[in-house]
Scaffold this motif. Structure first.
Motif, PDB file in Angstrom:
ATOM      1  N   SER A   1     -44.203  -9.813  23.085  1.00 52.78           N
ATOM      2  CA  SER A   1     -43.538  -9.631  24.324  1.00 52.78           C
ATOM      3  C   SER A   1     -42.858 -10.710  22.977  1.00 52.78           C
ATOM      4  O   SER A   1     -41.933 -11.585  23.928  1.00 52.78           O
ATOM      5  N   LEU A   2     -41.583 -10.552  22.097  1.00 53.38           N
ATOM      6  CA  LEU A   2     -40.859 -11.525  21.945  1.00 53.38           C
ATOM      7  C   LEU A   2     -40.426 -11.755  23.020  1.00 53.38           C
ATOM      8  O   LEU A   2     -39.302 -11.369  23.734  1.00 53.38           O
ATOM      9  N   GLN A   3     -39.596 -13.274  23.661  1.00 47.20           N
ATOM     10  CA  GLN A   3     -39.211 -13.908  23.736  1.00 47.20           C
ATOM     11  C   GLN A   3     -37.664 -14.548  23.164  1.00 47.20           C
ATOM     12  O   GLN A   3     -38.013 -15.015  22.495  1.00 47.20           O
ATOM     13  N   PRO A   4     -36.141 -15.017  23.822  1.00 47.26           N
ATOM     14  CA  PRO A   4     -35.401 -15.842  22.971  1.00 47.26           C
ATOM     15  C   PRO A   4     -35.703 -16.914  22.391  1.00 47.26           C
ATOM     16  O   PRO A   4     -35.036 -17.124  21.321  1.00 47.26           O
ATOM     17  N   GLU A   5     -36.849 -17.782  23.052  1.00 45.26           N
ATOM     18  CA  GLU A   5     -36.627 -19.384  22.669  1.00 45.26           C
ATOM     19  C   GLU A   5     -37.772 -18.753  21.010  1.00 45.26           C
ATOM     20  O   GLU A   5     -38.175 -19.856  20.214  1.00 45.26           O
ATOM     21  N   ASP A   6     -38.798 -17.508  20.541  1.00 44.48           N
ATOM     22  CA  ASP A   6     -39.214 -16.958  19.542  1.00 44.48           C
ATOM     23  C   ASP A   6     -38.875 -16.736  18.563  1.00 44.48           C
ATOM     24  O   ASP A   6     -38.993 -16.491  17.341  1.00 44.48           O
ATOM     25  N   PHE A   7     -37.599 -16.947  18.298  1.00 45.10           N
ATOM     26  CA  PHE A   7     -37.011 -16.957  17.119  1.00 45.10           C
ATOM     27  C   PHE A   7     -36.945 -17.933  16.329  1.00 45.10           C
ATOM     28  O   PHE A   7     -35.825 -19.020  16.329  1.00 45.10           O
TER      29      PHE A   7
END
Lengths: 118, 106
Positions: free
Chosen positions: B77-83
């Protein structure tokens, strides 16, 4: 905590030399291989060189063989990269990392920038 | 030399998406594979080692799988900090080699 801090980068002319240093802390330095990895501006990661825990085994990428030399001082918890005959395509951020032989890279230092330009 | 090929080279995703990145080795490397995350102007950070072992302190939404020649990094579940940009790396034999990277963008 485990920490690696690089130093020694800078601007050098083509054909010049530079010596990078990496100071390690927070772990038993003599238990680990150590490596240098570089990243040219806007490009991917390239492994450069690796040295065994006792300094007796050294491995290097073909792109730097004969020009770069890795060494370590276990008494000072430090690893070094002596770079000779520098070329423009050696321009990169140089990272020190723990690991190399049958071990992944962790942690990494913050990097030191080497720019080769006239 | 062992060549590491990542795909895709970039992808666009949204917060909450499940993201999968693949890495293929040109010859068998057993489980001698690591995954790294790199954010702009920062040093890479280890996420996964031994193909599927989670580095201490890394959120459990990251997982790795595979062995031999084909490997996968999944963010559940992609989180904003994973970009960021993600790299695979083989450490079976010298020269140690990295994949070309996968940039995960919004």
């Amino acid at each position: 905590q485990v920490q690696l801090v690089e130093s020694g980068g800078g601007l050098v002319k083509p054909g010049g030399s530079l010596r990078l240093s990496c100071a390690a802390s927070g772990f038993t330095f003599t238990d680990y291989y150590m490596s240098w990895i570089r990243q040219a501006p806007g490009k991917g990661l390239e492994w450069v060189s690796c040295i065994s825990s006792n300094g007796r085994s050294i491995y290097s990428a073909d792109s730097v063989k004969g020009r770069f030399s890795i060494s370590r001082d276990n008494a000072k918890n430090s690893v070094f990269l002596l770079m000779n005959t520098l070329r423009a395509d050696d321009t990169a951020m140089y990272y020190c990392a723990r690991g190399g032989s049958v071990r992944w890279f962790d942690p990494w230092g913050q990097g030191t920038l080497v720019t080769v330009s006239s | 030399d062992i060549q590491m090929t990542q795909s895709p080279s970039s992808l666009s995703a949204s917060v909450g998406d499940r993201v999968t990145i693949t890495c293929r080795a040109s010859q068998g490397i057993s489980s001698w594979l690591a995954w790294y995350q790199q954010k702009p102007e920062k040093a890479p950070k280890s996420l996964i080692y031994a193909a599927s072992s989670l580095q201490s302190g890394v959120p459990s939404r990251f997982s790795g799988s595979g062995s031999g020649t084909d490997f996968t990094l999944t963010i559940s579940s992609l989180q904003p900090e994973d970009f960021a940009t993600y790299y695979c790396q083989q450490y079976k034999s010298f020269p140690l080699t990295f994949g070309g990277g996968t940039k995960v963008e919004i």
